[in-house]
Design a protein around this motif. Sequence first.
Motif, PDB file in Angstrom:
ATOM      1  N   ALA A 174       1.001   8.732   4.327  1.00 20.80           N
ATOM      2  CA  ALA A 174       0.982   7.298   4.610  1.00 20.80           C
ATOM      3  C   ALA A 174       1.363   6.488   3.373  1.00 20.80           C
ATOM      4  N   ILE A 175       0.888   6.916   2.206  1.00 23.11           N
ATOM      5  CA  ILE A 175       1.235   6.222   0.966  1.00 23.11           C
ATOM      6  C   ILE A 175       2.734   6.298   0.702  1.00 23.11           C
ATOM      7  N   LEU A 176       3.318   7.481   0.885  1.00 25.48           N
ATOM      8  CA  LEU A 176       4.756   7.645   0.665  1.00 25.48           C
ATOM      9  C   LEU A 176       5.570   6.809   1.655  1.00 25.48           C
TER      10      LEU A 176
ATOM     11  N   THR B 168      -5.321   3.351  -3.731  1.00 26.81           N
ATOM     12  CA  THR B 168      -5.751   4.663  -3.234  1.00 26.81           C
ATOM     13  C   THR B 168      -5.081   5.781  -4.009  1.00 26.81           C
ATOM     14  N   LEU B 169      -3.766   5.647  -4.240  1.00 28.26           N
ATOM     15  CA  LEU B 169      -3.023   6.669  -4.983  1.00 28.26           C
ATOM     16  C   LEU B 169      -3.504   6.748  -6.424  1.00 28.26           C
TER      17      LEU B 169
ATOM     18  N   ILE C 211      -7.420  12.664  -1.335  1.00 28.13           N
ATOM     19  CA  ILE C 211      -6.830  11.800  -0.311  1.00 28.13           C
ATOM     20  C   ILE C 211      -6.224  12.596   0.850  1.00 28.13           C
ATOM     21  N   GLY C 212      -5.967  13.882   0.685  1.00 29.37           N
ATOM     22  CA  GLY C 212      -5.459  14.677   1.796  1.00 29.37           C
ATOM     23  C   GLY C 212      -3.995  14.398   2.104  1.00 29.37           C
TER      24      GLY C 212
ATOM     25  N   ALA D 134       1.408  -3.742  -0.495  1.00 32.18           N
ATOM     26  CA  ALA D 134       1.337  -2.336  -0.919  1.00 32.18           C
ATOM     27  C   ALA D 134       0.135  -2.067  -1.815  1.00 32.18           C
ATOM     28  N   LEU D 135      -0.583  -3.105  -2.216  1.00 33.58           N
ATOM     29  CA  LEU D 135      -1.676  -2.941  -3.173  1.00 33.58           C
ATOM     30  C   LEU D 135      -2.750  -1.949  -2.726  1.00 33.58           C
ATOM     31  N   PRO D 136      -3.275  -2.025  -1.487  1.00 35.34           N
ATOM     32  CA  PRO D 136      -4.303  -1.048  -1.094  1.00 35.34           C
ATOM     33  C   PRO D 136      -3.814   0.400  -1.162  1.00 35.34           C
ATOM     34  N   LEU D 137      -2.546   0.627  -0.799  1.00 36.26           N
ATOM     35  CA  LEU D 137      -1.994   1.978  -0.862  1.00 36.26           C
ATOM     36  C   LEU D 137      -1.920   2.471  -2.299  1.00 36.26           C
TER      37      LEU D 137
END
Length: 292
Positions: free
Chosen positions: A129-131, A111-112, A122-123, A105-108
């Motif tokens: 996608a993060i959620l 980004t957040l 981030i749009g 989950a680190l890249p997500l």
Amino acid sequence: MPLSENLRGILLMCASMAAFTINDTFMKSVTQTLPLFQTIGMRGMIAVVGLLILCLATGAFRFRPNRRDGWLILLRSLADVAATILFLEALLRMPLANLSAILQALPLLITLAAALVYGDKIGWRRMTAILVGLVGVLIIIRPGTEGFDRWSLLGLASVACVVVRDLSVRPLQGQVPSTLVALGAAVAVTLMGWTGVLFQGWHTPTGGELSRVLGAGLFLIVGYLTSVAAMRHGDIGLVAPFRYTSLLWAIALGLIVFGDLPDFWTLFGAAIVIAAGLFTLWRERQIRRQKA
């Protein structure tokens, strides 16, 4: 036949993930018999020596960071200390693949956090996608169920510290050598390890334990060098998704070395997290192309 830049970057990224996971495997194995802080201190000395040699070879010590950069390097180092303690405490008590699944989950989360801290746009697609990825993390952890492992919360806390660590270097001047930043973190983690020995005690290591600590330190250096090199070859949008191969290495090594195999829900949650991360990376690549 010479390798293309993209293929070279992909191979380097896969090698980096393998090296980091082998380091984790050595650490999980040796901390079953050696005190955790002693192991961190011993491995840290190997990493510090390796990075010192690298800094000397590349002339990194000729750079003098200003006060602002110095504080940022200190913040990164402290975050790395916290991340190391939390991660290894969790690794000592959790299956390697389960902890690795949480780390996907680190890249997500980076980004957040970049959107929250630095105002990155981030749009709605990437936000969705993060959620979805965070739902995958909940499936892996399963709070409130029989499959819940309270040590996974340490894994999540470690991820949070890594987010702080990685975002703290973003405002650094471009000419700050990455090897110097890494050395600062390695020194801080090593000092933390030897300080912990004063409270946790010292156990005289056997030859087998020393060899595993040496292996961990060497693979940690290899992982760092190959990860830096991977980002300098090929299209980052193409190379970065291969970070997720770390989960494959963790599953394989966890089964071979410790006899652990993640259950269906852990794998299902990890698949959701990885799919969300891949979509986010693809979307970022699309946006960069539109701006070009």
